[in-house]
Write a protein that holds these residues in place. Structure first.
Motif, PDB file in Angstrom:
ATOM      1  N   GLY A  11      20.832  14.679  -2.446  1.00 18.31           N
ATOM      2  CA  GLY A  11      20.663  13.847  -3.278  1.00 18.31           C
ATOM      3  C   GLY A  11      21.804  13.399  -4.173  1.00 18.31           C
ATOM      4  O   GLY A  11      22.126  12.508  -4.394  1.00 18.31           O
ATOM      5  N   LEU A  12      22.588  14.755  -4.415  1.00 16.85           N
ATOM      6  CA  LEU A  12      23.947  14.277  -5.277  1.00 16.85           C
ATOM      7  C   LEU A  12      24.805  13.427  -4.288  1.00 16.85           C
ATOM      8  O   LEU A  12      25.445  12.672  -4.886  1.00 16.85           O
ATOM      9  CB  LEU A  12      24.540  15.618  -5.623  1.00 16.85           C
ATOM     10  CG  LEU A  12      23.852  16.602  -6.660  1.00 16.85           C
ATOM     11  CD1 LEU A  12      24.561  17.886  -6.835  1.00 16.85           C
ATOM     12  CD2 LEU A  12      24.216  15.859  -7.905  1.00 16.85           C
ATOM     13  N   THR A  13      24.889  13.842  -3.084  1.00 15.41           N
ATOM     14  CA  THR A  13      25.859  13.202  -2.309  1.00 15.41           C
ATOM     15  C   THR A  13      25.471  11.697  -2.250  1.00 15.41           C
ATOM     16  O   THR A  13      26.501  10.616  -2.461  1.00 15.41           O
ATOM     17  CB  THR A  13      25.898  13.722  -0.860  1.00 15.41           C
ATOM     18  OG1 THR A  13      26.630  15.104  -0.854  1.00 15.41           O
ATOM     19  CG2 THR A  13      27.091  13.154  -0.022  1.00 15.41           C
ATOM     20  N   VAL A  14      24.557  11.389  -1.557  1.00 16.28           N
ATOM     21  CA  VAL A  14      23.962  10.122  -1.670  1.00 16.28           C
ATOM     22  C   VAL A  14      24.011   9.340  -2.740  1.00 16.28           C
ATOM     23  O   VAL A  14      24.304   8.100  -2.827  1.00 16.28           O
ATOM     24  CB  VAL A  14      22.602  10.020  -0.676  1.00 16.28           C
ATOM     25  CG1 VAL A  14      21.845   8.726  -0.666  1.00 16.28           C
ATOM     26  CG2 VAL A  14      22.634  10.590   0.973  1.00 16.28           C
ATOM     27  N   GLY A  15      23.306   9.759  -3.897  1.00 20.61           N
ATOM     28  CA  GLY A  15      23.341   9.198  -5.018  1.00 20.61           C
ATOM     29  C   GLY A  15      24.461   9.216  -5.794  1.00 20.61           C
ATOM     30  O   GLY A  15      24.844   7.944  -6.154  1.00 20.61           O
ATOM     31  N   GLY A  16      25.489   9.967  -5.487  1.00 23.85           N
ATOM     32  CA  GLY A  16      26.846   9.809  -6.097  1.00 23.85           C
ATOM     33  C   GLY A  16      27.458   8.440  -5.334  1.00 23.85           C
ATOM     34  O   GLY A  16      28.184   7.778  -6.122  1.00 23.85           O
ATOM     35  N   ILE A  17      27.358   8.315  -3.941  1.00 26.31           N
ATOM     36  CA  ILE A  17      28.142   7.235  -3.196  1.00 26.31           C
ATOM     37  C   ILE A  17      27.337   6.092  -3.718  1.00 26.31           C
ATOM     38  O   ILE A  17      27.955   5.000  -4.089  1.00 26.31           O
ATOM     39  CB  ILE A  17      27.945   7.531  -1.832  1.00 26.31           C
ATOM     40  CG1 ILE A  17      28.659   8.871  -1.322  1.00 26.31           C
ATOM     41  CG2 ILE A  17      28.316   6.449  -0.915  1.00 26.31           C
ATOM     42  CD1 ILE A  17      28.507   9.269   0.168  1.00 26.31           C
ATOM     43  N   LEU A  18      26.024   6.045  -3.545  1.00 29.90           N
ATOM     44  CA  LEU A  18      25.406   4.517  -4.180  1.00 29.90           C
ATOM     45  C   LEU A  18      25.823   4.462  -5.812  1.00 29.90           C
ATOM     46  O   LEU A  18      25.988   3.272  -5.927  1.00 29.90           O
ATOM     47  CB  LEU A  18      24.041   4.958  -4.149  1.00 29.90           C
ATOM     48  CG  LEU A  18      23.312   4.888  -2.449  1.00 29.90           C
ATOM     49  CD1 LEU A  18      21.876   4.851  -2.405  1.00 29.90           C
ATOM     50  CD2 LEU A  18      23.703   3.610  -1.915  1.00 29.90           C
ATOM     51  N   THR A  19      26.052   5.310  -6.388  1.00 27.93           N
ATOM     52  CA  THR A  19      26.393   5.149  -7.809  1.00 27.93           C
ATOM     53  C   THR A  19      27.710   4.529  -7.997  1.00 27.93           C
ATOM     54  O   THR A  19      27.913   3.419  -8.574  1.00 27.93           O
ATOM     55  CB  THR A  19      26.177   6.198  -8.818  1.00 27.93           C
ATOM     56  OG1 THR A  19      24.678   6.682  -8.637  1.00 27.93           O
ATOM     57  CG2 THR A  19      26.400   5.941 -10.058  1.00 27.93           C
ATOM     58  N   ILE A  20      28.510   5.013  -7.247  1.00 33.79           N
ATOM     59  CA  ILE A  20      29.901   4.681  -7.486  1.00 33.79           C
ATOM     60  C   ILE A  20      30.083   3.085  -6.454  1.00 33.79           C
ATOM     61  O   ILE A  20      30.882   2.162  -7.051  1.00 33.79           O
ATOM     62  CB  ILE A  20      30.841   5.553  -6.564  1.00 33.79           C
ATOM     63  CG1 ILE A  20      31.076   6.741  -7.276  1.00 33.79           C
ATOM     64  CG2 ILE A  20      32.255   4.979  -6.237  1.00 33.79           C
ATOM     65  CD1 ILE A  20      31.698   8.164  -6.351  1.00 33.79           C
ATOM     66  N   ILE A  21      29.334   3.119  -5.666  1.00 36.08           N
ATOM     67  CA  ILE A  21      29.198   1.523  -5.179  1.00 36.08           C
ATOM     68  C   ILE A  21      28.782   0.672  -6.094  1.00 36.08           C
ATOM     69  O   ILE A  21      29.023  -0.530  -6.294  1.00 36.08           O
ATOM     70  CB  ILE A  21      28.334   1.697  -3.728  1.00 36.08           C
ATOM     71  CG1 ILE A  21      29.178   2.457  -2.617  1.00 36.08           C
ATOM     72  CG2 ILE A  21      28.175   0.062  -3.479  1.00 36.08           C
ATOM     73  CD1 ILE A  21      28.263   2.600  -1.323  1.00 36.08           C
ATOM     74  N   GLY A  22      27.719   1.231  -6.849  1.00 34.46           N
ATOM     75  CA  GLY A  22      27.354   0.207  -7.894  1.00 34.46           C
ATOM     76  C   GLY A  22      28.129   0.095  -9.040  1.00 34.46           C
ATOM     77  O   GLY A  22      28.304  -1.223  -9.256  1.00 34.46           O
ATOM     78  N   PHE A  23      29.092   0.874  -9.397  1.00 34.12           N
ATOM     79  CA  PHE A  23      29.692   0.746 -10.378  1.00 34.12           C
ATOM     80  C   PHE A  23      31.141  -0.171  -9.819  1.00 34.12           C
ATOM     81  O   PHE A  23      31.370  -1.159 -10.702  1.00 34.12           O
ATOM     82  CB  PHE A  23      30.496   1.835 -11.092  1.00 34.12           C
ATOM     83  CG  PHE A  23      29.565   2.415 -12.074  1.00 34.12           C
ATOM     84  CD1 PHE A  23      29.278   1.986 -13.205  1.00 34.12           C
ATOM     85  CD2 PHE A  23      28.936   3.830 -11.757  1.00 34.12           C
ATOM     86  CE1 PHE A  23      28.656   2.434 -14.209  1.00 34.12           C
ATOM     87  CE2 PHE A  23      28.162   4.280 -12.509  1.00 34.12           C
ATOM     88  CZ  PHE A  23      27.885   3.675 -13.919  1.00 34.12           C
TER      89      PHE A  23
END
Length: 183
Positions: A11-23
């Motif tokens: 969850g941390l890995t996928v969520g972190g990647i998607l959040t960075i992509i969002g920013f």
């Protein structure tokens, strides 16, 4: 496979990647990627953080299991031994410690601080029978208390299993679950 992998880390890995992509997408004015990052990334990141905060890692094997013992396990292991081994060697979420409910039921430790903590497990052969040995750090519960509970443990772990309690070192207890040749 998921038993051996941390869902919190996923969850941390996928969520972190998607959040960075969002920013990054927000800064580059890509609305679709921006929404994916914020609507999926942040909740996954927060979910991963919540799981990681309540995660209990698998109990390690204190020594490797030999091929002979693996073959013996396949032939003789009881359902209880198999369930205990599988439960201890996977990630758990939302519990205080591995085996805490069982230890509480058996009356080993009056509080969470006093309760023994499982530190390892190993599989071996004892007199031709498969044995699962659970290793505990038990500074607050002495060996005599464990031995008084031995009959209750034998009944608790079910038919076909003999229970033995030993103390290899100070504050260390080994709970041996051996397949009963009569069971």
């Amino acid at each position: 496979m998921l038993r051996q992998f941390s869902l919190g880390t996923l969850g941390l890995t996928v969520g972190g990647i998607l959040t960075i992509i969002g920013f990054v997408a927000y800064a580059a004015d890509y609305a679709t990627l921006n929404l994916v990052g914020f609507f999926y990334g942040i909740p996954l990141l927060l979910g991963g953080l919540a799981l990681k905060a309540n995660e209990i890692p698998p109990v390690p094997f204190s020594q490797p299991t030999t091929p002979q013992v693996l073959a013996l396990r396949e032939k003789q292991a009881t359902a209880t031994q198999t369930k205990i081994r599988k439960d201890l060697t996977r990630y758990w979420y939302g519990q205080d410690a591995h085996f805490d409910k069982s230890l509480e039921f058996l009356g080993l430790g009056s509080s969470d601080e006093d309760r023994p903590e499982i530190s390892g497990l190993r599989e071996t052969e004892i007199n031709g029978a498969y044995a699962l040995i659970l290793e505990f750090n038990s500074p607050a519960v002495p060996i005599d208390v464990w031995q008084k509970k031995q009959e209750k443990m034998t009944n608790y772990f079910g038919p076909g299993i003999e229970v033995a309690v030993t103390q290899p070192d100070a504050n260390q207890i080994e709970l041996t679950l051996v397949v009963n040749s009569n069971g």
